[in-house]
Design an enzyme around this catalytic site. Structure first.
Site, PDB file in Angstrom:
ATOM      1  N   HIS A 124      -1.457  39.115  55.007  1.00  0.00           N
ATOM      2  CA  HIS A 124      -0.763  39.886  54.285  1.00  0.00           C
ATOM      3  C   HIS A 124      -1.140  41.131  54.737  1.00  0.00           C
ATOM      4  O   HIS A 124      -1.942  41.761  54.958  1.00  0.00           O
ATOM      5  CB  HIS A 124      -1.141  39.667  52.736  1.00  0.00           C
ATOM      6  N   ASP A 201     -10.067  37.285  52.285  1.00  0.00           N
ATOM      7  CA  ASP A 201      -8.992  37.819  51.168  1.00  0.00           C
ATOM      8  C   ASP A 201      -8.414  36.290  50.502  1.00  0.00           C
ATOM      9  O   ASP A 201      -8.038  35.365  51.152  1.00  0.00           O
ATOM     10  CB  ASP A 201      -7.710  38.123  52.049  1.00  0.00           C
ATOM     11  N   GLN A 204      -4.746  33.951  47.684  1.00  0.00           N
ATOM     12  CA  GLN A 204      -3.935  32.722  47.460  1.00  0.00           C
ATOM     13  C   GLN A 204      -4.784  31.362  47.610  1.00  0.00           C
ATOM     14  O   GLN A 204      -4.322  30.539  47.714  1.00  0.00           O
ATOM     15  CB  GLN A 204      -2.838  32.625  48.835  1.00  0.00           C
ATOM     16  N   LYS A 227      -2.570  36.186  40.160  1.00  0.00           N
ATOM     17  CA  LYS A 227      -2.383  34.982  40.781  1.00  0.00           C
ATOM     18  C   LYS A 227      -3.235  33.727  40.376  1.00  0.00           C
ATOM     19  O   LYS A 227      -2.999  32.729  40.921  1.00  0.00           O
ATOM     20  CB  LYS A 227      -2.531  35.175  42.319  1.00  0.00           C
ATOM     21  N   CYS A 365       5.500  40.213  52.669  1.00  0.00           N
ATOM     22  CA  CYS A 365       4.495  41.017  53.018  1.00  0.00           C
ATOM     23  C   CYS A 365       3.622  40.713  54.179  1.00  0.00           C
ATOM     24  O   CYS A 365       2.505  40.986  54.221  1.00  0.00           O
ATOM     25  CB  CYS A 365       3.428  41.636  51.550  1.00  0.00           C
TER      26      CYS A 365
HETATM   27  N1  PMP Z   1      -3.379  38.975  50.162  1.00  0.00           N
HETATM   28  C1  PMP Z   1      -2.551  37.897  50.111  1.00  0.00           C
HETATM   29  C2  PMP Z   1      -2.965  36.574  50.985  1.00  0.00           C
HETATM   30  C3  PMP Z   1      -1.519  37.859  48.938  1.00  0.00           C
HETATM   31  O1  PMP Z   1      -1.173  36.827  48.817  1.00  0.00           O
HETATM   32  C4  PMP Z   1      -1.367  38.948  48.322  1.00  0.00           C
HETATM   33  C5  PMP Z   1      -0.255  39.022  47.224  1.00  0.00           C
HETATM   34  N2  PMP Z   1       0.837  38.718  47.707  1.00  0.00           N
HETATM   35  C6  PMP Z   1      -2.291  39.977  48.223  1.00  0.00           C
HETATM   36  C7  PMP Z   1      -3.160  39.864  49.433  1.00  0.00           C
HETATM   37  C8  PMP Z   1      -2.052  41.340  47.524  1.00  0.00           C
HETATM   38  O2  PMP Z   1      -2.504  40.986  46.235  1.00  0.00           O
HETATM   39  P1  PMP Z   1      -2.141  42.146  45.156  1.00  0.00           P
HETATM   40  O3  PMP Z   1      -0.702  42.561  45.232  1.00  0.00           O
HETATM   41  O4  PMP Z   1      -2.279  41.346  43.818  1.00  0.00           O
HETATM   42  O5  PMP Z   1      -3.120  43.214  45.094  1.00  0.00           O
END
Ligand code: PMP
Length: 408
Positions: A124, A201, A204, A227, A365
């Site tokens: 991401h 990270d 997910q 999430k 993203c």
């Molecule tokens: N890493 C991953 C794999 C994600 O899916 C996301 C959210 N889509 C993020 C990081 C970022 O999370 P947040 O926007 O809640 O900070």
């Protein structure tokens, strides 16, 4: 998994009872954010109704109550991740802030010219850009282990890039764009064999599979509450104490100090050293409630049920004319990413919306993932334990209509 009571759990999510555009809602955008059970909404509201006060510094009763609830939530996160001690759990806004904290504190203190940070091709943006920023600040270089055709990290390349100059590895546990589950335990073992710490990270992963940071042996683990059926604006960073103790603070302000004078300041103990200013107290309490709720649902059962839904949904989608799955790794969690010949992902999303089916369309993203597969965007349906086969049937039906409308 016929015995998983998805419908019973679903009844506890007020928003899922709504209709959208005159249709019952089929919410399949859980990778973007999950809906909240009544228990979480109540916990947050109860805090504001009954014990709202600033924490850690009050001598009065309310402040003691609020502090106890906030620190109780930290203990729940500790247990959820199986960290050794609550001091290793730092409350943050979410995964993005957690990764920026590590990049700016650990990264800035430990990276220099010639050093390397290793990530993968499925990250991401929030596990790419903070490393690009700290590399620009320190003269370090960002290395990327690329993907194969299934959307899995090429482990031969990961091994090759993990070298004498690697100072940190940062990898997603589960890809938000493809659903690929990375072999994080293997990656961590490989990195540790070279003495390199690893950040995972977990944005997910945490809602879909039990996570044990001691069993993984990771050095940092980041996730977002929203999430995980918890409020927005709250998340957590797990860090190994030895690393956190040695790291400089990231943000300065109240609560993170022990003493302040105009000549200089000294830092508070963990975890407060990394929690400058008044935190999101209500959010932390909501996160604690979500973790407790998920404990009742049972993450092992959730993982098995969602896996079955994923298999069911994959089979349904493969029958849609012109549909191509993006990301076909053997080990996937919760995500169906696809494109349809002659139909832009945004048009797919718009047609589905008119039928009350909520998915996401775009680059998620993860622009480099789109580039790897040579597509500008994908349509993505993402699962939670409150989804049912019926949601996926409605998705498939609406997709057929979209194909008929636009392609035929
Ligand atoms: N890493 C991953 C794999 C994600 O899916 C996301 C959210 N889509 C993020 C990081 C970022 O999370 P947040 O926007 O809640 O900070």
């Amino acid at each position: 998994q016929q015995d998983f009571p998805a419908a019973r759990w679903r009844a506890e999510f007020p928003l899922l009872q709504r209709s959208v555009r005159g249709q019952p809602l089929a919410y399949l955008d859980n990778a973007a954010t999950t809906q909240k059970p009544q228990a979480v909404i109540d916990a947050e509201a109860r805090y504001y109704r009954e014990i709202n006060a600033n924490i850690h510094r009050g001598v009065h009763w309310l402040s003691e109550q609020a502090t106890a609830a906030h620190e109780g939530a930290r203990e729940r996160v500790r247990r959820f991740l199986n960290a050794r001690e609550a001091a290793e759990i730092i409350f943050v806004r979410g995964t993005t802030e957690a990764i920026n904290l590590v990049a700016q504190s650990y990264g800035r203190a430990n990276l220099g010219p010639g050093d390397e940070v290793l990530i993968t091709g499925l990250e991401h943006h929030s596990n790419i850009v903070p490393w690009q920023m700290v590399c620009a600040q320190t003269g370090a270089t960002l290395k990327v282990a690329t993907l194969d055709d299934t959307g899995s990290v090429r482990m031969d390349e990961f091994r090759r890039l993990l070298g004498a100059r690697t100072r940190l590895v940062a990898v997603a546990h589960v890809s938000n764009a493809l659903g690929t589950v990375n072999p994080v335990r293997e990656m961590i073992d490989l990195a540790h064999a070279q003495g390199v710490p690893v950040l995972v990270d977990g944005a997910q992963a945490v809602a879909h599979t039990p996570v044990d940071v001691q069993a993984l042996d990771c050095d940092f683990y980041a996730f977002s509450g929203h999430k995980l059926y918890a409020p927005t604006g709250i998340g957590a960073l797990y860090g190994r104490r030895a690393l956190l103790d040695a790291m400089p603070p990231w943000q300065g302000g109240g609560d993170m100090i022990r003493t302040v004078s105009f000549e200089g300041s000294t830092w508070n103990d963990l975890p407060y050293k990394f929690e400058a200013g008044t935190p999101h107290i209500a959010g932390a309490i909501g996160l604690g409630a979500a973790i407790e709720y998920l404990g009742e649902v049972g993450l092992e059962a959730v993982a098995a049920y969602e896996h079955e839904l994923l298999i069911y949904g994959t089979a349904l989608l493969q029958e849609i004319p012109g549909l191509r799955m993006i990301g076909t790794a053997a080990h996937k969690a919760g995500i169906l990413s696809f494109v349809i010949d002659g139909l832009h992902a945004h048009d797919i999303g718009t047609v589905l919306d008119t039928e009350g089916v909520a998915i996401r369309a775009g680059h998620h993203c993860a622009m480099p993932v789109m580039e790897h597969f040579g597509v500008p965007a994908t349509a993505r349906a993402s699962l939670a334990f409150y989804n049912t086969r019926e949601d996926l049937d409605r998705l498939a039906q609406a997709l057929r209509r979209a194909v008929e409308m636009f392609v035929r």
